[in-house]
Write an enzyme that holds these catalytic residues in place. Structure first.
Site, mmCIF file in Angstrom:
data_model
loop_
_atom_site.group_PDB
_atom_site.id
_atom_site.type_symbol
_atom_site.label_atom_id
_atom_site.label_comp_id
_atom_site.label_asym_id
_atom_site.label_seq_id
_atom_site.Cartn_x
_atom_site.Cartn_y
_atom_site.Cartn_z
ATOM 1 N N LYS A 22 0.837 -1.203 0.000
ATOM 2 C CA LYS A 22 0.000 0.000 0.000
ATOM 3 C C LYS A 22 0.876 1.259 0.000
ATOM 4 O O LYS A 22 0.634 2.213 -0.735
ATOM 5 C CB LYS A 22 -0.864 -0.038 1.256
ATOM 6 C CG LYS A 22 -1.607 1.227 1.575
ATOM 7 C CD LYS A 22 -2.145 1.141 3.016
ATOM 8 C CE LYS A 22 -2.852 2.409 3.414
ATOM 9 N NZ LYS A 22 -4.155 2.562 2.766
ATOM 10 N N GLU B 13 -22.028 12.506 15.232
ATOM 11 C CA GLU B 13 -21.100 11.355 15.280
ATOM 12 C C GLU B 13 -19.622 11.726 15.315
ATOM 13 O O GLU B 13 -18.771 10.973 14.826
ATOM 14 C CB GLU B 13 -21.373 10.386 14.105
ATOM 15 C CG GLU B 13 -22.784 9.819 14.121
ATOM 16 C CD GLU B 13 -23.067 8.847 12.968
ATOM 17 O OE1 GLU B 13 -22.150 8.167 12.500
ATOM 18 O OE2 GLU B 13 -24.237 8.780 12.548
ATOM 19 N N TRP C 257 -19.549 -6.742 8.701
ATOM 20 C CA TRP C 257 -18.269 -6.033 8.592
ATOM 21 C C TRP C 257 -17.262 -6.485 9.631
ATOM 22 O O TRP C 257 -16.302 -5.793 9.936
ATOM 23 C CB TRP C 257 -18.503 -4.515 8.656
ATOM 24 C CG TRP C 257 -19.105 -3.998 7.378
ATOM 25 C CD1 TRP C 257 -19.243 -4.679 6.208
ATOM 26 C CD2 TRP C 257 -19.655 -2.696 7.128
ATOM 27 N NE1 TRP C 257 -19.855 -3.892 5.255
ATOM 28 C CE2 TRP C 257 -20.116 -2.669 5.803
ATOM 29 C CE3 TRP C 257 -19.800 -1.542 7.919
ATOM 30 C CZ2 TRP C 257 -20.701 -1.543 5.223
ATOM 31 C CZ3 TRP C 257 -20.388 -0.419 7.341
ATOM 32 C CH2 TRP C 257 -20.830 -0.421 6.013
ATOM 33 N N ASP D 186 -28.816 1.998 11.846
ATOM 34 C CA ASP D 186 -28.327 1.919 10.462
ATOM 35 C C ASP D 186 -28.070 0.481 10.035
ATOM 36 O O ASP D 186 -27.424 -0.268 10.758
ATOM 37 C CB ASP D 186 -26.986 2.665 10.339
ATOM 38 C CG ASP D 186 -27.152 4.174 10.460
ATOM 39 O OD1 ASP D 186 -28.183 4.686 10.007
ATOM 40 O OD2 ASP D 186 -26.228 4.820 10.996
ATOM 41 N N HIS E 26 -21.545 11.771 -2.375
ATOM 42 C CA HIS E 26 -20.210 11.258 -2.691
ATOM 43 C C HIS E 26 -19.369 12.243 -3.481
ATOM 44 O O HIS E 26 -18.258 11.929 -3.883
ATOM 45 C CB HIS E 26 -20.326 9.915 -3.424
ATOM 46 C CG HIS E 26 -21.029 8.894 -2.582
ATOM 47 N ND1 HIS E 26 -22.399 8.754 -2.598
ATOM 48 C CD2 HIS E 26 -20.575 8.032 -1.648
ATOM 49 C CE1 HIS E 26 -22.744 7.812 -1.727
ATOM 50 N NE2 HIS E 26 -21.663 7.374 -1.137
ATOM 51 N N CYS F 64 -26.688 9.806 2.230
ATOM 52 C CA CYS F 64 -25.854 9.050 3.169
ATOM 53 C C CYS F 64 -25.242 10.029 4.168
ATOM 54 O O CYS F 64 -25.547 11.228 4.126
ATOM 55 C CB CYS F 64 -24.769 8.284 2.407
ATOM 56 S SG CYS F 64 -23.952 7.004 3.391
#
Ligand code: GLN
Ligand code: ZN
Length: 764
Positions: free
Chosen positions: A19, A490, A567, A605, A700, A732
C-alpha cells in the site's frame, strides 16, 4: 505423496508495504523504476515465504499492482476509449487511470468480488479490440523460476468469469465476445506450455453461481478449445466461495481438464453430496480446498484429516491436492505480530502465514501420519478447546436471554398506522420532514482531537468537551438551516462498527489484521470471538447532550446488528444467525437506554444488509428472514410514540423491498441518487406503507446540488410514494464532506422542501 497448493497469497505485505509503495508512487514521491523494484521485492518475499514453508504448488501472477480483474483486462488491451490508449502494453499511468480516474477521464466502476469485501474494477468491453499485450502469467512464472528456482503455478481468471463480470456488451453479444477472447487465452496458454509450465490454475468462481444452459455450452467450448490447443498443459479448473450447483456438477467435472478445484469449506456440504451422488472422474486430480481462505480461524486438523480420508476413497493419493479454499487475499498476513490479544484467542487464529503451516502439516499428516506431527495435531486441538471453553464463549446470561427473546415474535405493540398517529401527535412534524443520515464532516480538527485523546495527551474530559463544542456548532447550524429532525453528528466515532465493537463485550481488535478492500485501501475488521454482551450505555451521553441544546428532536444513532456482523470477522462455532441475535440483544439494551434517557427518535443503520446475501439464490429467503428478525429484535420494545428510523445504502435495494418493509422501521432513508430510476420503478410495482426518505442528493461528491435538481428528485419520488409518509434527506452520512459544501447543500435541500410543501400542501 499428496501435494499442497495455495490459490493466491495476500499482496499487501505484513506492514502494508505494498500500500505504501503504491501511494508513494501515486503521490509522485517515487520514481517508476524504484516503484517496480520495490514491488518486485515484495512479490519475491511472498513467494519465498511459501517456498520456505514447503508449499508444493506456489501461485504466481496472483500478485497485482491494483486488482486481478484489471490486470486481466489490461493484459488483453481492454481499455475504455476515454483513456486514449493506442495499443501495446498498457502504460502504468493508464492502468491507474482506469482504476482511480484522471483529470480528464472517470475511473471504471468498482464492485464487490462475489460475496467478499474485496472490490474489483469492472472491465468495460465496448469498443475494445482485444489483443494479448503481454503475457503476464508467463513473466511471473519466469521470474519465480529465475530468481528463486520455484516451479510456479500461474493463476489466471478464466474466460467465462471474466466475461460475466465485465460490462459494455449485450447478452446477445456474449458469444461474439467469447470468440474474440478465446484466441488470446489460447495464445497465452500455448506460450506457457512452450515454456514448460506444468500446472496452470484457471479461476472460474462464476461456476458456483446458477449457470444457464448456454453458459454450460460455453464452458465446454472453452475447455475443449484449451485442451486441443495446449494438450500437455495441466489445467486446474478452480472454483471457490460455494459449491458447484448440483445440476451442473456432472457437466463441469467432465470437462477436459487435468484437475477440478472445489471449495470444501464454504461449499462443503453441496460439493460432498455431489461427489457422493455422481462420483469424481477417475482421470482427474481433485483440488481439495479444505483450509479456509477467507476465515481467520485455525482449522481443526483432526476434522480435516478425516475429511481428506473420506475423499481419498474417490480420488487416490496421487490425485489429491490439499489446498486453500480460495485465495488467501481475504485474510490478514500473519498473527505473529499480534501482541495484545488474549492468548486463548490468538492461539485459535490462523492468518495467511499460519494457514501455509496448516497446509503443510496436513499434507504430512495425511501421507505419513506418525509421531513426528502428533504433537502439532494435539496442540491444535488444545488451542481450539481452550477458546471453546473460555469464559468469553460461555456467557450463560447472554445465551439464556437470547434464547428467550429469539423464541418470541419480535413485534412492536402496535402496527405502523397506530404508531404513526402517536408519533405525529407527539412531534407535530411538518409535511416532508427534513433530516440527515447522522454524521457531519469529520474535519482535520476532529481527527486530530481523537488522536491526541487516543495517545493519552488529552484527558477524557478534554476530549468530551471538544466533542460537545462540535455538537454545539452543528446543532446551531442545523437549527439555522431549519432542519426538522437533528442529529448530534457522530464526531466521537471513526468507524460505525469499531465504535460499537469497542464498547460491547465479545469483540477483539487486532493490531495488524488488515485485508485489502479495494486498490490500496485496506480494512481491519473487528473480530467477534465471544458472546456479545452489553456493558453499559454507548451513545447516550452525546445524544442526550445534543438534545439538551435544542427544542427540536434529536435522533439517536446506532449501527444495526447485521451491519456489525457483516463487517466483522465472526466466530464459527455458532451460526451467524445466533451471533446476529446476540448483537440484537446488546443493541436493544442501548435502544432502551436511549429511550429511557428521553430520546424519542432512534436510527439503527443497516447499510450492509445486502452484502450478506448468500451466493445461492435458494438461500436468500432464509438469510433475509433472520436479518429482518435481528433488526426487529433490536427495535421492537419501544413505545408507540418512539420513532424508529433506519438507513441503507451502497447498493441496489429494488429487489428486496419486501424485506425492507418487513423490518417495520417507522422511517427509512435509502441511498438512491445513484440508482434513482430503478428504485422509483420498484415503488411503482410495490406500494411502500411506512415512512420513507429517498436521498435527494448524492453526498459522494463535493458538488453543491441546486434547488432545481432536488426539486426534480422530489417530484419524481412523489409520483410513486405517499406524500404523507415522505421525508427529505441527503442519501448518506456527511462525514467525508467539507463544512461549506455541506451547509450550502443542506440549505438548498430545505429550500427545495419548502417549495415542495407549497406545491403539495393542497393535495395531501
Ligand atoms: N449514520 C451513519 C453516518 O451518517 C451511516 C453511515 C452509512 O450509511 N454507511 O455516517
Ligand atoms: Zn449510507
Amino acid at each position: 505423496m499428496v501435494k499442497s497448493s495455495v490459490l493466491g497469497y495476500p499482496r499487501i505485505g505484513i506492514n502494508r508495504e505494498w500500500k505504501k509503495v503504491l501511494e508513494a508512487f501515486w503521490a509522485g514521491k517515487m520514481e517508476e523504476s524504484e516503484f517496480h523494484s520495490q514491488l518486485q521485492e515484495i512479490r519475491l518475499h511472498h513467494l519465498r515465504k511459501q517456498q520456505d514453508q514447503g508449499i508444493d504448488f506456489i501461485p504466481v501472477n496472483d500478485f497485482s499492482y491494483y486488482d486481478q480483474m484489471l490486470d486481466t483486462a489490461a493484459m488483453f488491451g481492454i481499455v475504455p476509449k476515454r483513456f486514449n490508449y493506442e495499443g501495446g502494453n498498457v502504460p502504468i499511468q493508464v492502468y491507474y487511470g482506469i482504476a482511480r480516474g484522471t483529470k480528464e477521464a472517470a475511473a471504471s466502476e468498482m464492485t464487490k468480488w462475489f460475496n467478499t469485501n474485496y472490490h474489483y474494477i469492472v472491465p468495460e468491453l465496448n469498443g475494445a479490440e482485444p489483443v494479448l499485450t503481454d503475457n503476464r502469467p508467463l513473466l511471473a512464472y519466469r521470474e519465480a523460476k529465475e530468481k528463486l528456482g520455484i516451479e510456479g503455478k500461474p493463476v489466471i481468471i478464466g474466460p467465462l468469469t471474466f466475461l460475466k463480470l465485465s460490462k459494455g456488451y449485450k447478452d446477445t453479444e456474449t458469444d461474439t465476445w467469447l470468440d474474440r477472447l478465446l484466441p488470446l487465452y489460447v495464445q497465452l496458454l500455448q506460450e506457457l506450455e512452450k515454456e514448460g509450465v506444468q500446472w496452470v490454475q484457471i479461476d472460474e468462481p462464476i461456476l458456483v453461481t446458477s449457470l444457464n444452459a448456454a453458459d454450460v455450452q460455453r464452458l465446454k467450448k472453452i475447455y475443449e478449445t484449451f485442451a486441443a490447443a495446449a494438450p500437455t498443459l495441466k489445467i486446474m479448473l478452480q472454483t471457490y466461495f460455494e459449491a458447484i450447483d448440483v445440476d451442473n456438477y456432472s457437466d463441469i467435472v467432465a470437462l477436459p481438464v487435468a484437475g477440478i478445484g472445489l471449495d470444501l469449506v464454504h461449499g462443503l456440504s453441496g460439493n460432498i453430496s455431489s461427489i457422493k451422488a455422481y462420483g469424481f472422474p477417475a482421470d482427474k486430480v481433485l483440488g481439495a480446498g479444505v483450509i479456509d481462505g477467507r476465515g481467520i480461524w485455525r482449522a481443526s486438523l483432526g476434522d480435516k484429516l478425516a475429511l481428506l480420508k473420506e475423499l481419498a476413497e474417490v480420488a487416490s493419493e496421487e490425485r489429491l491436492i490439499i489446498q486453500t479454499s480460495c485465495s488467501l487475499l481475504h485474510v490478514p498476513v500473519s498473527t505473529e505480530r499480534e501482541t495484545k490479544l488474549p492468548s486463548e484467542l490468538k492461539d485459535a487464529l490462523a492468518f495467511a502465514d499460519e494457514k501455509l503451516g496448516e497446509l503443510v502439516l496436513l499434507t504430512k499428516a495425511f501421507s505419513a501420519g506418525g509421531s513426528e506431527i502428533d504433537n502439532d495435531l494435539a496442540e491444535c486441538e488444545r488451542a481450539l478447546a481452550a477458546l471453546k471453553h473460555s469464559n468469553a464463549r460461555n456467557r450463560r446470561d447472554v445465551q439464556e436471554a437470547v434464547a428467550i427473546i429469539s423464541s418470541q415474535k419480535p413485534e412492536r405493540s402496535n402496527p405502523f398506522a397506530t404508531r404513526h398517529i402517536a408519533q405525529q401527535q407527539k412531534w407535530k412534524l411538518p409535511l416532508f420532514p427534513t433530516t440527515t443520515i447522522g454524521s457531519f464532516p469529520q474535519s482535520a480538527e476532529v481527527r486530530k482531537a481523537r488522536q491526541l485523546w487516543r495517545k493519552g495527551e488529552w484527558s477524557q474530559e478534554q476530549y468530551a468537551s471538544f466533542i460537545r463544542e462540535q455538537i454545539d456548532i452543528w446543532i446551531k447550524l442545523q437549527e439555522d438551516i431549519e432542519l426538522d429532525v437533528l442529529v448530534h453528528g457522530e464526531f466521537e466515532r471513526t468507524d460505525m462498527v469499531e465504535f460499537f465493537g469497542e464498547k460491547l463485550e465479545g469483540f477483539a481488535f487486532t493490531q495488524n489484521g488488515w485485508v485489502q478492500s479495494y486498490g490500496s485501501r485496506c480494512v481491519k475488521p473487528p473480530v467477534i470471538f465471544g458472546d456479545v454482551a452489553f456493558k453499559g450505555p454507548m451513545t447516550v451521553e452525546e445524544t442526550v447532550y445534543a438534545q439538551s441544546q435544542t427544542a427540536r428532536p434529536v435522533k439517536g444513532m446506532l449501527t444495526g446488528p447485521i451491519t456489525i456482523l457483516n463487517w466483522s470477522f465472526v466466530r464459527e462455532d455458532i451460526s451467524r444467525e445466533q451471533v446476529a441475535y446476540q448483537l440484537a440483544y446488546g443493541l436493544r439494551q442501548e435502544v432502551e437506554a436511549l429511550e429511557n434517557a428521553g430520546i424519542g427518535m432512534i436510527q439503527v443503520d443497516e447499510p450492509a444488509v445486502r452484502e450478506g446475501l448468500p451466493l445461492k439464490e435458494a438461500e436468500h429467503a432464509h438469510y433475509l428472514s433472520w436479518a429482518v428478525k435481528a433488526f426487529r429484535m433490536t427495535t421492537c420494545t419501544v413505545q408507540d410514540s418512539t420513532q424508529i428510523h433506519t438507513h441503507m445504502c451502497y447498493c441496489e435495494f429494488h429487489d428486496m423491498i419486501d424485506s425492507i418493509e418487513a423490518m417495520d422501521a417507522d422511517v427509512i432513508s435509502i441511498e438512491t441518487s445513484r440508482s434513482h430510476g430503478e428504485m422509483i420503478h420498484s415503488f411503482e410495482l410495490n406500494t411502500y406503507k411506512l415512512g420513507i426518505g429517498l436521498g435527494v442528493y448524492d453526498i459522494h461528491s463535493p458538488r453543491v446540488p441546486s434547488v432545481e435538481e432536488m426539486t426534480d428528485m422530489i417530484d419524481r419520488a412523489l409520483h410513486v410514494l405517499d406524500p404523507k409518509l415522505f421525508w427529505i434527506n441527503p442519501d448518506c452520512g456527511l462525514k467525508t464532506r467539507g463544512f461549506e459544501e455541506t451547509a450550502a447543500s443542506l440549505r438548498n435541500m430545505v429550500e427545495a422542501t419548502k417549495l415542495a410543501r407549497e406545491k403539495y400542501a393542497l393535495s395531501v
